[in-house]
Design an enzyme around this catalytic site. Sequence first.
Site, PDB file in Angstrom:
ATOM      1  N   TYR A 168      -2.386  -4.290  -1.670  1.00  0.00           N
ATOM      2  CA  TYR A 168      -3.505  -5.034  -1.063  1.00  0.00           C
ATOM      3  C   TYR A 168      -3.461  -6.498  -1.519  1.00  0.00           C
ATOM      4  CZ  TYR A 168      -8.337  -6.733  -0.640  1.00  0.00           C
ATOM      5  OH  TYR A 168      -9.453  -7.486  -0.388  1.00  0.00           O
ATOM      6  N   TYR A 223      -7.854  -5.594   6.048  1.00  0.00           N
ATOM      7  CA  TYR A 223      -7.536  -4.235   5.593  1.00  0.00           C
ATOM      8  C   TYR A 223      -7.984  -4.198   4.136  1.00  0.00           C
ATOM      9  CZ  TYR A 223      -4.879  -0.016   4.545  1.00  0.00           C
ATOM     10  OH  TYR A 223      -4.515   1.255   4.173  1.00  0.00           O
ATOM     11  N   TYR A 238     -11.034 -15.344   4.034  1.00  0.00           N
ATOM     12  CA  TYR A 238     -11.447 -14.802   2.736  1.00  0.00           C
ATOM     13  C   TYR A 238     -10.266 -14.145   2.040  1.00  0.00           C
ATOM     14  CZ  TYR A 238     -15.927 -15.843   4.642  1.00  0.00           C
ATOM     15  OH  TYR A 238     -16.973 -16.538   5.190  1.00  0.00           O
ATOM     16  N   LYS A 263      -2.864  -9.832   0.774  1.00  0.00           N
ATOM     17  CA  LYS A 263      -3.854 -10.925   0.857  1.00  0.00           C
ATOM     18  C   LYS A 263      -3.202 -12.254   0.447  1.00  0.00           C
ATOM     19  CE  LYS A 263      -7.701 -10.672   1.732  1.00  0.00           C
ATOM     20  NZ  LYS A 263      -8.426 -10.742   3.045  1.00  0.00           N
TER      21      LYS A 263
HETATM   22  P1  NDP Z   1     -15.183  -4.552   4.778  1.00  0.00           P
HETATM   23  O1  NDP Z   1     -14.200  -3.500   4.445  1.00  0.00           O
HETATM   24  O2  NDP Z   1     -16.634  -4.299   4.592  1.00  0.00           O
HETATM   25  O3  NDP Z   1     -14.991  -4.977   6.312  1.00  0.00           O
HETATM   26  C1  NDP Z   1     -13.729  -5.189   6.827  1.00  0.00           C
HETATM   27  C2  NDP Z   1     -13.884  -5.553   8.273  1.00  0.00           C
HETATM   28  O4  NDP Z   1     -12.585  -5.724   8.810  1.00  0.00           O
HETATM   29  C3  NDP Z   1     -14.582  -4.475   9.123  1.00  0.00           C
HETATM   30  O5  NDP Z   1     -15.419  -5.111  10.059  1.00  0.00           O
HETATM   31  C4  NDP Z   1     -13.412  -3.802   9.811  1.00  0.00           C
HETATM   32  O6  NDP Z   1     -13.719  -3.233  11.054  1.00  0.00           O
HETATM   33  C5  NDP Z   1     -12.522  -5.002  10.020  1.00  0.00           C
HETATM   34  N1  NDP Z   1     -11.170  -4.582  10.327  1.00  0.00           N
HETATM   35  C6  NDP Z   1     -10.350  -3.770   9.618  1.00  0.00           C
HETATM   36  N2  NDP Z   1      -9.211  -3.579  10.302  1.00  0.00           N
HETATM   37  C7  NDP Z   1      -9.322  -4.292  11.441  1.00  0.00           C
HETATM   38  C8  NDP Z   1      -8.487  -4.493  12.547  1.00  0.00           C
HETATM   39  N3  NDP Z   1      -7.274  -3.907  12.659  1.00  0.00           N
HETATM   40  N4  NDP Z   1      -8.909  -5.288  13.542  1.00  0.00           N
HETATM   41  C9  NDP Z   1     -10.121  -5.877  13.496  1.00  0.00           C
HETATM   42  N5  NDP Z   1     -10.979  -5.716  12.473  1.00  0.00           N
HETATM   43  C10 NDP Z   1     -10.567  -4.932  11.455  1.00  0.00           C
HETATM   44  O7  NDP Z   1     -14.723  -5.865   4.019  1.00  0.00           O
HETATM   45  P2  NDP Z   1     -15.619  -6.937   3.246  1.00  0.00           P
HETATM   46  O8  NDP Z   1     -16.660  -7.473   4.159  1.00  0.00           O
HETATM   47  O9  NDP Z   1     -16.007  -6.356   1.955  1.00  0.00           O
HETATM   48  O10 NDP Z   1     -14.522  -8.051   2.941  1.00  0.00           O
HETATM   49  C11 NDP Z   1     -14.569  -9.342   3.526  1.00  0.00           C
HETATM   50  C12 NDP Z   1     -13.402 -10.156   3.001  1.00  0.00           C
HETATM   51  O11 NDP Z   1     -13.509 -10.290   1.582  1.00  0.00           O
HETATM   52  C13 NDP Z   1     -12.025  -9.562   3.253  1.00  0.00           C
HETATM   53  O12 NDP Z   1     -11.117 -10.597   3.505  1.00  0.00           O
HETATM   54  C14 NDP Z   1     -11.654  -8.907   1.928  1.00  0.00           C
HETATM   55  O13 NDP Z   1     -10.261  -8.835   1.746  1.00  0.00           O
HETATM   56  C15 NDP Z   1     -12.301  -9.867   0.958  1.00  0.00           C
HETATM   57  N6  NDP Z   1     -12.630  -9.275  -0.322  1.00  0.00           N
HETATM   58  C16 NDP Z   1     -13.378  -8.123  -0.374  1.00  0.00           C
HETATM   59  C17 NDP Z   1     -13.675  -7.540  -1.596  1.00  0.00           C
HETATM   60  C18 NDP Z   1     -14.475  -6.288  -1.685  1.00  0.00           C
HETATM   61  O14 NDP Z   1     -14.802  -5.873  -2.818  1.00  0.00           O
HETATM   62  N7  NDP Z   1     -14.855  -5.649  -0.572  1.00  0.00           N
HETATM   63  C19 NDP Z   1     -13.231  -8.162  -2.859  1.00  0.00           C
HETATM   64  C20 NDP Z   1     -12.481  -9.378  -2.679  1.00  0.00           C
HETATM   65  C21 NDP Z   1     -12.211  -9.905  -1.451  1.00  0.00           C
HETATM   66  P3  NDP Z   1     -14.141  -1.672  11.178  1.00  0.00           P
HETATM   67  O15 NDP Z   1     -15.604  -1.633  10.782  1.00  0.00           O
HETATM   68  O16 NDP Z   1     -13.898  -1.358  12.604  1.00  0.00           O
HETATM   69  O17 NDP Z   1     -13.261  -0.920  10.229  1.00  0.00           O
END
Ligand code: NDP
Length: 295
Positions: free
Chosen positions: A124, A60, A98, A128
């Site tokens: 958030y 999330y 992550y 995490k």
């Molecule tokens: P994104 O928001 O690009 O992608 C999140 C993914 O999680 C999507 O594929 C989404 O699916 C999926 N998802 C969300 N809810 C669910 C659910 N209920 N069931 C299954 N899948 C779900 O994230 P990032 O790739 O940017 O992030 C990757 C990791 O890095 C995460 O752990 C994040 O917390 C961490 N992170 C990210 C940062 C950032 O700036 N983005 C910064 C620091 C850490 P759908 O496409 O269907 O919504």
Amino acid sequence: MKILLTGCSGQVGWELARALLPLGEVIAVNRSQADLSDPDGLRRTVQKLNPDVIVNPAAYTAVDKAESERDLAFLINAEAPRVLAEEAAKNASLLIHYSTDYVFDGTKHAPYTEDDAVHPVNVYGQSKLAGEQAIQATGADHLILRTSWVYAARGQNFLKTILRLAAEREELNIVADQIGSPTWARLIAETTAHVLRQSLLERQQGGFSSGIYNLTSAGETSWHGFAQAIVEIARQQGTQPLKNRIINPIPTTDYPVPAKRPLNSRLSTNRLEQRFGLKMPTWDNALRLCMADMV
Ligand code: NDP
């Protein structure tokens, strides 16, 4: 080698689905195949697939919305990782997960190390952190990779937003007092592949240890500096019309959003580089490569 990859539609998940390919059979699942807000269903899916490795970039990630969706954020970011780790522990498989610089409050005046005290300032970040702690409590073999300021050619992110706004507006106001290291999703994925390969060898040979590792680009900038670099590279590329002429630096206080952000998001990558023999590239070098892929 069977690798279960969650969240394959996300920024990092999309790149992982490619970067992990040479390491084994990658079973990439999206929300409809493995819903992290349904812990029982998630557990059944893992049990059915019986993977050797679970890589979990699904999360999330709506930082502001999490302030009003606390339960859902905790379900996806804390409870689901707990289930994945419990299953990994049962099957002696490896979990790669992550996390984020938002586990810190940003008051430190230097890059955060993995051993610094955590103190998230928004929901958030709290969710995490709860995910990290839930994984650690299971005793599963795991690596938790903390990253920050993720962008990619796909998905919703700061890079894409700035490119859109720079095409529409002459003047932009961008926050200049939050500092961090913008990190390309492909860099995270390719680094994960290196880390995973070495970890699998270590596990075979009996020398693996679980832990938290910071994984970001090298160097630092502000959101304002990041925006300037994006527009400058786009201008050099000359492939899209740009209206933007001025990017004004503004303080965080002039850009009110529901979730509080840490002012210092910098993470030291020394521990990752030393254990895995890596040297992280600078954020602007990686940004150029990412944007070269977008034209
Ligand atoms: P994104 O928001 O690009 O992608 C999140 C993914 O999680 C999507 O594929 C989404 O699916 C999926 N998802 C969300 N809810 C669910 C659910 N209920 N069931 C299954 N899948 C779900 O994230 P990032 O790739 O940017 O992030 C990757 C990791 O890095 C995460 O752990 C994040 O917390 C961490 N992170 C990210 C940062 C950032 O700036 N983005 C910064 C620091 C850490 P759908 O496409 O269907 O919504």
